[in-house]
Scaffold this active site. Sequence first.
Site, PDB file in Angstrom:
ATOM      1  N   LYS A 139     -55.838  12.344  41.331  1.00 31.80           N
ATOM      2  CA  LYS A 139     -56.593  12.598  40.093  1.00 31.80           C
ATOM      3  C   LYS A 139     -56.917  14.089  39.970  1.00 31.80           C
ATOM      4  O   LYS A 139     -56.117  14.917  40.421  1.00 31.80           O
ATOM      5  CB  LYS A 139     -57.858  11.718  40.067  1.00 31.80           C
ATOM      6  CG  LYS A 139     -57.524  10.242  40.313  1.00 31.80           C
ATOM      7  CD  LYS A 139     -58.658   9.306  40.054  1.00 31.80           C
ATOM      8  CE  LYS A 139     -58.192   7.883  40.354  1.00 31.80           C
ATOM      9  NZ  LYS A 139     -59.215   6.882  40.097  1.00 31.80           N
TER      10      LYS A 139
ATOM     11  N   GLY B  12     -62.776   3.232  41.750  1.00 35.87           N
ATOM     12  CA  GLY B  12     -63.807   4.199  42.109  1.00 35.87           C
ATOM     13  C   GLY B  12     -65.194   3.600  42.258  1.00 35.87           C
ATOM     14  O   GLY B  12     -66.185   4.321  42.346  1.00 35.87           O
TER      15      GLY B  12
ATOM     16  N   SER C 218     -60.344   0.797  44.649  1.00 39.83           N
ATOM     17  CA  SER C 218     -61.141   0.805  45.880  1.00 39.83           C
ATOM     18  C   SER C 218     -60.397   0.283  47.110  1.00 39.83           C
ATOM     19  O   SER C 218     -60.980  -0.394  47.943  1.00 39.83           O
ATOM     20  CB  SER C 218     -62.465   0.060  45.675  1.00 39.83           C
ATOM     21  OG  SER C 218     -63.222   0.719  44.667  1.00 39.83           O
TER      22      SER C 218
HETATM   23  P1  PGA Z   1     -59.837   4.280  43.683  1.00 44.81           P
HETATM   24  O1  PGA Z   1     -58.808   4.665  42.490  1.00 44.81           O
HETATM   25  O2  PGA Z   1     -58.986   3.939  44.882  1.00 44.81           O
HETATM   26  O3  PGA Z   1     -60.659   5.515  43.904  1.00 44.81           O
HETATM   27  O4  PGA Z   1     -60.624   3.124  43.228  1.00 44.81           O
HETATM   28  C1  PGA Z   1     -57.603   3.965  42.314  1.00 44.81           C
HETATM   29  C2  PGA Z   1     -56.873   4.489  41.100  1.00 44.81           C
HETATM   30  O5  PGA Z   1     -57.508   4.811  40.083  1.00 44.81           O
HETATM   31  O6  PGA Z   1     -55.632   4.587  41.098  1.00 44.81           O
END
Ligand code: PGA
Length: 249
Positions: free
Chosen positions: A11, A173, A213
């Site tokens: 990201k 997230g 997550s």
């Molecule tokens: P996360 O994000 O593992 O931080 O939940 C996953 C994603 O958005 O691809």
Amino acid sequence: MRRSVIAGNWKMNLGFGEAADLVNSLTKLNYNTEQKDVIIAPSFVYLSELGKIAKDSNIKVYAQNFYYEDSGAFTGEVSIEMLKNIGVAGSIVGHSERRMIFHETDEVINKKIKAAVAHKFPVIFCVGETLEQRVAGVHEEVVTAQVGLGLEGISEKDMEIITIAYEPVWAIGTGKTASSDDAESMHKAIRNFLGKKYNKALADNVRILYGGSVKPENISELMAMENIDGALVGGASLKADSFAKIINY
Ligand code: PGA
């Protein structure tokens, strides 16, 4: 047998030095390259340099997004041709943050997937329901509709470049992961949908990743599910130790 995929979606995170260090550590990891693909998706601005660091390893460098036109007056956008020019191997497309924050519609995502097909540019196509949709019990309909709209006009042959990522928006997230049973049942629903739209052989071959997550603590349970072929990892892919544990689940 479907090869598994562990992909890190970085990201809008990491300074350049941190990102370079992280790629360096990942290139030193031992994992079964016969059975597993490891992908990182850093920010656009680092792709070229990080691609050089990863060059002699098995780590594939992907973009997080791209625009569907080849060139022209599209200020701020990046084309597939540009990404290919600097050796980028593929891209994520239709991430829920692109859909929700940057207002990408199913129609735009479909145009992007068509452009990717035209350029034979592999994509990880993301779909997923919101918490409200899950609570209302319409999650399977919503997700299979996203799959159908994104893949409109995409032929069986074109599907070679497509990996699907099921990422429930409420799990991204938040630290809340879908239970492995809930994830498995959605993956199965997506595979059934592909079986009807195309055929069973194709549905059996498409790789479907789970995202939301994913951590070292839950990766093994998720990967034990029959229809989960890998993970798209955000937060836990930003540190070498946690990402390494996920890669070597
Ligand atoms: P996360 O994000 O593992 O931080 O939940 C996953 C994603 O958005 O691809």
